[in-house]
Design a protein around this motif. Structure first.
Motif: not given
Ligand code: ADP
Ligand code: MG
Lengths: 401, 242
Positions: A318-319, A395-396
């Motif tokens: 996702k990141l 994603p963080a």
């Protein structure tokens, strides 16, 4: 773009294959359960087809002869032959009992339905796979191959030994017992003949009755005892309608004039399939529901644990810019892949093990297709839990610890 | 010396603030962050635990939203009191490379596809994406492992592959989060050498978050972050021989 799901499946193929096999065996059981039901329906239809009858005439107010017991006098068929539209009519008897393999006292018992038929008349098995039809009045039998009897083998029905002169197939009772055909006379005897003990005590009781054993009337006692020992009843009369006549019209005539029940082929099928097999069908439906739930639980659990094991990778994906839709698609495809492997294994397993089932199991392509669609649907639904977990991944979390 | 290279490209952060939560429990993780990193420059971001390093990387990495300030990446304002683009996912994909403490390679993709995935996500045809990946793997000396699975690689090789992945879309910016933490001194310096090489070769602005004493002397410029505020300092800029 590459298929993330496909790569993941290839990477952890052993997990997929083993889970797929487990799921597949379950699906195989499910397909077989459906096949058992189809087999029962098909057996019922084969039974009706192979008896060569258009109408089944039974005792009034009964669902005979397969679903309920029915008893008729054995001269009724002559009256029926006199009715317009009736081409042929023949007595039949049905009796479920143990038949002993190998004759006399040795050998194993086989549960069978003994059917008494008039040779050459409706009721006789439609076709033979070996040997010939019954030609003698006594002590010859034609057996369904599912009995396991061999041509020429001697079998024991009640107190008499019979020789198997022919073999037929797809002739089983609605309970699934294979049929053994004997002549009508033998059938009547098997059905109504009492064992030695009962005959002796009946004789003694008759002889002790002063009104039946009159000293002044010689021969009366013998006549009475002869009539008590023989049987003039049958379970049904199978009727063949003359070509061009409507079976329902003829059936209506029989019902009206003879105070008998007459069922057409369609009505017999209705009785056998809807009434007799109904409970079994519900039983099987219950199994199917439970198996579907268990399969769904397995798929959901496996896909969910596999997804949880990839949370970090999902966060990284996702990141670096993978869409939620692609990640959901990856999980869905994996669930479907699992379902596909499972279905393939299940289909193969069912096809392999069905022939060794004692009763006829019919796997239809339609049921397979339905099963396939159901499996895919179940897998799709089962993957939602994992998809939900994956969508929630932030994603963080890929950055920092 | 560094001042001369500063243009509007690279990384430019002014007055950045980040407050977690609200009311009594609010935490001001970033209070006043100001940074400039030129294209081709590698700077160190150093600070004690809890000083706000991770928060700053997350803001720059467009995964959490700052509370105030302005950020420019590769000449494009991405935040100015609010995100300047709706598609943060595409922003991350095309303009930011990430290098993590652990390589975090995708275990079910081979080395080439781990790197090629990014260009593929940006719509680049597979063959072209793989071609680009192979070039980068060559530049990072891991081309011979192109067909291997990540699990077959050594830790150092994995980290180089992850750097190749960060470079795959030729982003103007790379954010490296303690990239040398698990490595011994030699390997840590090797990673720094590679980052410096890549920065000058691809004109990438690189921020390396670290508290690794081994690599701190390699930076020409260092930003210290303390209690949510940045302080610039000249570094030793020691050459890394290899
Ligand atoms: N999600 C969060 N919610 C609230 N406070 C946070 C959150 N993340 C970090 N903080 C706080 O912000 C401050 C800076 O944290 P962080 O950026 O992780 O520092 P560092 O990476 O330098 O150790 C710390 O006081 C930390 O407790
Ligand atoms: Mg941190």
């Amino acid at each position: 773009m590459i298929s993330l799901a496909g790569r993941d499946i290839l990477h952890s193929w052993s997990k997929f294959v083993f889970t797929g096999i487990g799921l597949g065996l379950l699906i195989g059981v499910t397909l077989s359960m459906a096949g058992v039901y189809r087999g029962m329906v098909d057996d019922a239809k084969a039974l009706l087809d192979n008896s060569g009858a258009d109408l089944w005439v039974v005792q009034k107010d009964t669902l005979g002869p397969y679903a309920e017991s029915s008893s008729l006098r054995d001269d009724i068929y002559r009256d029926l032959l006199g009715l317009p539209g009736v081409a042929r009519a023949a007595n039949v008897t049905y009796l479920s009992m143990q038949v002993r393999q190998g004759g006399s006292d040795k050998g194993a018992d086989v549960r069978a339905m003994v059917v008494g038929v008039v040779p050459g008349q409706p009721g006789e098995p439609g076709y033979l796979v070996a040997g010939r039809q019954i030609t003698h009045d006594h002590y010859e039998a034609v057996a369904d191959v599912k009995t396991g009897f061999a041509l020429g083998e001697v079998i024991r029905i009640r107190r008499h030994d019979y020789t198997v002169v022919g073999l037929t197939r797809r002739m089983v009772s609605s309970g699934g017992d294979p049929m053994v055909f004997v002549s009508l006379k033998d059938g009547q005897e098997a059905q109504f003949l009492k064992d030695n003990e009962a005959i002796l005590s009946d004789r003694a009781r008759t002889a002790a009755n002063p009104s039946l054993n009159r000293p002044g009337v010689p021969g009366l006692l013998d006549a009475i005892q002869a009539s008590q020992a023989s049987n003039h009843n049958v379970n049904a009369v199978l009727v063949r309608v003359a070509t061009g006549d409507d079976p329902e019209t003829v059936a209506r005539e029989i019902r009206r004039w003879k105070h008998l029940q007459a069922y057409t082929r369609a009505q017999m099928e209705e009785i056998l399939v809807s009434k007799l097999i109904q409970t079994s069908a519900k039983q099987i439906a219950m199994f199917l529901v439970i198996l579907a739930i268990v399969s769904a639980a397995i798929v959901a659990f496996i896909i969910y644990t596999m997804t949880l094991g990839k949370i970090r990778e999902i966060a990284v994906l996702k990141l670096i810019g993978t869409r939620d839709r692609s990640i959901a698609g990856m999980i869905l495809q994996q669930a479907l892949g699992l379902g596909f492997i499972g279905f393939a294994v299940g289909k193969i397993a069912a096809t392999l093990w069905v022939p060794i089932f004692p009763k006829y199991v019919l796997l239809t392509p339609e049921d397979s297709l339905r099963g396939f669609v159901a499996v895919m649907l179940i897998c799709a639904i089962a993957s939602t839990l994992a998809i939900h977990a994956a969508i929630k991944v932030d994603p963080a979390t890929a950055i920092g610890g | 010396m560094a001042e001369a290279n500063l243009t509007d490209d690279g990384i430019h952060i002014e007055g950045l603030r980040k407050r977690y939560g609200a009311g009594d429990t609010a935490v001001d993780a970033l209070k006043d962050v100001n940074m400039r990193v030129a294209p081709g420059e590698v700077i160190g971001l150093v600070g004690p635990s809890g000083s706000g390093k991770t928060t700053l990387l997350k803001c720059l990495g467009a995964v959490i939203e700052p509370s105030a300030g302005r950020m420019t990446l590769g000449g494009e304002v991405i935040y100015d009191g609010a995100w300047k683009t709706k598609d943060l996912r595409a922003l991350r994909r095309d303009r930011i490379g990430f290098v993590f403490q652990a390589p975090y390679l995708i275990p079910f993709l081979d080395v080439t596809d781990n790197v090629a995935l990014l260009p593929m996500l940006s719509g680049c045809p597979n063959a072209e994406a793989r071609q680009r990946a192979l070039e980068l793997l060559g530049a990072l000396d891991v081309a011979h492992r192109a067909g291997a699975q990540p699990s077959q690689l050594s830790g150092g090789e994995q980290q180089r592959v992850s750097i190749a992945r960060a470079l795959a879309n030729q982003p103007p910016v790379i954010l490296a989060d303690e990239p040398t933490a698990p490595l011994d001194s030699e390997r840590a310096l090797a990673v720094m050498r590679i980052l410096n090489q890549m920065a000058s070769q691809y004109r990438t602005a690189i921020i390396v978050v670290t508290h690794d004493e081994k690599i701190i002397p390699t930076f020409k410029r260092i930003y210290h972050i303390r209690d949510g505020k940045t302080y610039e300092e000249a570094g030793e800029g020691r050459a890394i021989d290899g």
